[in-house]
Design a protein around this motif. Structure first.
Motif, short mmCIF file in Angstrom:
data_model
loop_
_atom_site.label_atom_id
_atom_site.label_comp_id
_atom_site.label_asym_id
_atom_site.label_seq_id
_atom_site.Cartn_x
_atom_site.Cartn_y
_atom_site.Cartn_z
N ALA A 159 0.85 -1.18 0.00
CA ALA A 159 0.00 0.00 0.00
C ALA A 159 0.89 1.23 0.00
CB ALA A 159 -0.90 0.00 1.23
N VAL A 160 0.49 2.22 -0.78
CA VAL A 160 1.13 3.53 -0.70
C VAL A 160 0.10 4.43 -0.03
CG1 VAL A 160 2.01 5.52 -1.98
CG2 VAL A 160 2.55 3.19 -2.75
N GLU A 185 -5.82 7.21 -0.65
CA GLU A 185 -5.85 8.67 -0.55
C GLU A 185 -7.04 9.09 0.33
OE1 GLU A 185 -4.12 11.48 -1.37
OE2 GLU A 185 -5.83 12.46 -0.43
N TYR A 186 -6.77 10.01 1.22
CA TYR A 186 -7.79 10.48 2.17
C TYR A 186 -8.88 11.31 1.49
CZ TYR A 186 -9.71 12.87 6.28
OH TYR A 186 -10.54 13.36 7.23
N MET A 187 -8.46 12.15 0.56
CA MET A 187 -9.41 13.07 -0.08
C MET A 187 -10.27 12.34 -1.12
SD MET A 187 -8.78 15.80 1.53
CE MET A 187 -9.46 17.21 0.64
N PRO A 188 -11.38 12.99 -1.54
CA PRO A 188 -12.30 12.31 -2.46
C PRO A 188 -11.84 12.24 -3.92
CG PRO A 188 -13.21 14.43 -1.77
CD PRO A 188 -11.94 14.25 -1.01
N THR A 189 -10.74 12.93 -4.24
CA THR A 189 -10.31 12.91 -5.65
C THR A 189 -8.81 12.64 -5.73
OG1 THR A 189 -9.94 15.27 -5.49
CG2 THR A 189 -11.99 14.57 -6.55
N TYR A 190 -8.35 12.50 -6.94
CA TYR A 190 -6.90 12.40 -7.16
C TYR A 190 -6.22 13.64 -6.59
CZ TYR A 190 -7.04 8.45 -10.41
OH TYR A 190 -7.17 7.23 -10.97
N TYR A 207 -6.19 3.12 -7.19
CA TYR A 207 -6.07 4.38 -6.44
C TYR A 207 -7.39 4.57 -5.71
CZ TYR A 207 -4.80 9.39 -5.78
OH TYR A 207 -4.47 10.64 -5.27
N ILE A 208 -7.39 4.30 -4.42
CA ILE A 208 -8.63 4.36 -3.63
C ILE A 208 -8.74 5.73 -2.98
CG2 ILE A 208 -9.91 3.30 -1.72
CD1 ILE A 208 -8.27 0.74 -2.20
N MET A 212 -9.52 6.65 4.90
CA MET A 212 -8.82 7.12 6.10
C MET A 212 -8.17 5.92 6.77
SD MET A 212 -10.29 9.31 9.25
CE MET A 212 -10.69 8.10 10.47
N VAL A 213 -6.87 5.86 6.66
CA VAL A 213 -6.15 4.71 7.22
C VAL A 213 -6.22 4.77 8.74
CG1 VAL A 213 -3.89 3.62 7.44
CG2 VAL A 213 -4.65 4.48 5.22
N THR A 214 -6.60 3.68 9.36
CA THR A 214 -6.74 3.66 10.82
C THR A 214 -5.74 2.74 11.49
OG1 THR A 214 -8.41 1.93 10.60
CG2 THR A 214 -9.21 4.20 10.81
N GLU A 215 -5.19 1.81 10.74
CA GLU A 215 -4.24 0.87 11.37
C GLU A 215 -3.40 0.15 10.33
OE1 GLU A 215 -6.11 -2.25 13.62
OE2 GLU A 215 -4.18 -3.04 14.31
N ILE A 216 -2.16 -0.09 10.73
CA ILE A 216 -1.31 -0.99 9.93
C ILE A 216 -1.13 -2.21 10.83
CG2 ILE A 216 0.92 -1.32 8.83
CD1 ILE A 216 1.04 1.84 8.70
N ALA A 217 -1.53 -3.36 10.35
CA ALA A 217 -1.56 -4.51 11.26
C ALA A 217 -0.72 -5.66 10.74
CB ALA A 217 -3.01 -4.95 11.45
N GLY A 218 -0.31 -6.49 11.68
CA GLY A 218 0.45 -7.67 11.33
C GLY A 218 1.24 -8.14 12.53
N GLU A 219 1.55 -9.41 12.51
CA GLU A 219 2.33 -9.94 13.61
C GLU A 219 3.79 -9.96 13.18
OE1 GLU A 219 1.54 -13.68 16.48
OE2 GLU A 219 -0.04 -12.31 15.83
#
Ligand code: FAD
Lengths: 316, 216
Positions: A159-160, A185-190, A207-208, A212-219
């Motif tokens: 993910a970028v 991307e947080y905003m509604p457009t490019y 390109y989503i 709003m990214v809330t967590e990066i998860a993993g063990e």
């Protein structure tokens, strides 16, 4: 195969100059050339390599005279050009600045430098997002530099986070390396230039928006990134092996603040059109002024700062 | 055509003329099934041709010299005086991209038989009285990596117990995987203490001292 370029980092020394330039990115290097050509003595001091953040730019397509060039190569040309004029002291962090007898004394890793004027060309550093997992998984899949770490994800999905120009460039670079990037991307457009939007579409990079990214998860290593879809409110996730974070930059302005330089509420140094700060004989140029975040503008501001320093120092 | 451009050669010659003092040996260890060995050899030769003080040798990685210098992988490039520095200042994998400049700086330091650190760091380095091996995983496109490599090498120049070893992660993926290298520079000391990033000497030495203390 590319061969890097060389310059033994300057040795320990104490030095007195007309103008000390902190930072050897595009702004500082350009300021150095202009300072010496104008007739001042100068030194450029950088805690890392000359070239600054431009070294991290995978491919630059908007610097005048170059239709397309790797940031690393452009930085090399800048540096070689500047070296013809001015001493560049690399791997030498400026740690403190004090005033002594009306002059600035820069206390750096490799020595003390006395100067009548200072140009802050200190640029920025990568911003963190501050979500759970970001710190914990740094070096275990979380990264801030595609040119450094992109390779480790060939054949994998990453993910970028951040779809501005840097994020877009990063995603395109990753795709070309054989990595499968998805941009959040947080905003509604490019949020990147049209030129990058076109490449993203053409290369089929996901390109989503409104994410709003809330967590990066993993063990022990990144496994997924969790985000809230801001339109539906739904919590979603993308399974990835890595996360590259390009959510913006933070100006490096603490030293400037320490000597009384005004900044805006985000920490960018406030400058006049001629690059003066509020403190006499102190100037700023490049990304640390928050004006554009572009190499060509940083270089232009650096030139302006040196010319103004000359005006203030020599023509009065 | 060689690997080093004419302009760069000219520049390097100038630097070498200015700074090289005593003899420096540039050793390249090569082996079979080695993708970059030819490049390493050619590059080493090209650099050595630029100045009389630089002596180039190529040795097989399974031979006597490799044992003498403690080299096990091909290609490995060693910068040494052939004596007290032994094989302690080395590059496993090609010193290409940004690391090429590290190698040039090493050549200069080794020729001057010294390296620069602050007095405070020097004092801490003097404590290290047992073998410490600093490995620095890099990629050639990482602008922050040479600083970490050079710190390891400067420490190795100043203390006979220290080995400074760059490891090119792209050429040795299994090795990088073994230590979960996903961000570079990734520094591994005595296969124990690890950190990521290009830190100033004062912080770097703390990790070295930590690893050394754990040996007691
Ligand atoms: C992924 C990515 C892609 C990009 N692509 C492009 C592009 O295509 N086109 C474009 O125009 N721009 C691009 N940019 C932006 C560009 O890199 C910057 O705008 C430019 O480098 C800013 O130059 P600068 O001189 O102001 O600052 P920087 O390049 O950030 O340089 C500042 C320097 O100051 C030094 N410094 C800071 N504090 C100290 C201190 N205390 N002591 C000593 N030294 C110090 C730093 O080490 C650094 O080298 C990209 C950026 C990124 C991250």
């Amino acid at each position: 195969m590319s061969i890097g370029f060389v310059l033994p980092s300057a040795s320990r020394e104490n030095k007195e100059v007309d103008v000390a330039i902190i930072g050897a990115g595009p702004a500082g290097l350009s300021a150095g050339i202009y300072a010496i050509r104008a007739g001042m003595s100068a030194i450029i001091i950088d805690k890392g390599n000359a070239g600054g953040l431009a070294e991290e730019a995978p491919f630059v397509e908007n610097y005048l005279g170059f239709e397309g060039i790797e940031g690393e190569k452009l930085a090399k040309l800048f540096k070689e050009h500047a070296m013809k004029y001015v001493e560049i002291s690399e791997r030498n962090e400026v740690r403190d600045i004090i005033m002594e007898n009306g002059k600035f004394v820069l206390k750096a890793e490799k020595g003390e430098y006395t100067a009548k004027a200072i140009i802050f060309a200190t640029g920025t550093t990568h911003k963190t997002i501050g979500v759970p997992g970001e710190k914990e998984l740094f070096g275990k899949g979380v990264s801030y530099c595609v040119t450094c770490d992109g390779y480790f994800y060939r054949g994998k999905r990453v993910a970028v986070i951040g779809g501005g120009n840097s994020g877009a460039i990063a995603a395109i670079y990753l795709k070309d390396l054989g990595v499968e990037p998805v941009v959040l991307e947080y905003m509604p457009t490019y949020m990147c230039e049209k030129a990058y939007q076109d490449i993203i579409k053409e290369k089929g990079i996901k390109y989503i928006t409104n994410a709003m990214v809330t967590e990066i998860a993993g063990e022990n290593k990144v496994e997924k990134v969790v985000y809230k879809d801001r339109t539906s409110g739904e919590i979603k996730e993308e399974k990835v092996d890595g996360v590259f974070i390009y959510v913006g930059l933070i100006p490096i302005s603490e030293l400037a603040k320490k000597i009384g330089v005004d900044t805006d509420n985000r920490g960018y140094i406030k400058v006049s059109p001629k690059m003066r700060t509020n403190v006499p004989m102190v100037y700023a140029a490049g990304d640390v002024t928050g004006i554009a975040g572009q190499i060509i503008i940083a270089a232009g501001q650096g030139a302006m700062a040196a010319l103004t320093a000359y005006e203030d120092l020599m023509l009065r | 055509m060689g690997y080093i451009g004419d302009k760069d050669k000219e520049y390097l010659k100038g630097e070498f003329d200015k700074y090289l003092k005593e003899k420096v040996m540039l050793l390249v260890f090569t082996g079979d099934n080695c993708q970059y060995c030819n490049v390493a050899t050619a590059l080493g030769q090209e650099v050595a041709e630029l100045h009389d003080a630089i002596e180039f040798h190529e040795y097989p990685v399974n031979g006597e010299e490799a044992k003498k210098y403690g080299v096990e992988h091909a290609p490995t490039v060693v910068i040494t005086d052939g004596d007290k520095y032994g094989g302690r200042i080395r590059y496993v994998g090609l010193p290409s991209g940004y690391e090429f400049s590290s190698m040039i700086e090493d050549i200069i330091d080794v020729s001057r038989r010294t390296a620069e650190v602050s007095d405070e760091v020097k004092m801490q380095l003097q404590m290290i009285d047992k073998p410490v091996r600093i490995q620095v995983f890099v990629t050639p496109t990482c602008p922050y990596c040479p600083r970490a490599v050079r710190t390891a090498h400067r420490f190795a120049i100043l203390n006979e117990n220290i080995i400074g070893e760059m490891v090119e992660a792209m050429e040795f993926p299994e090795w990088a995987n073994k230590w979960n290298v996903m961000s570079v520079p990734h520094i591994l000391i005595n296969e124990d203490v690890q950190f990521i990033g290009a830190y100033p000497d004062e912080q770097y030495i703390k990790y070295v001292v930590e690893a050394w203390k754990k040996m007691k």
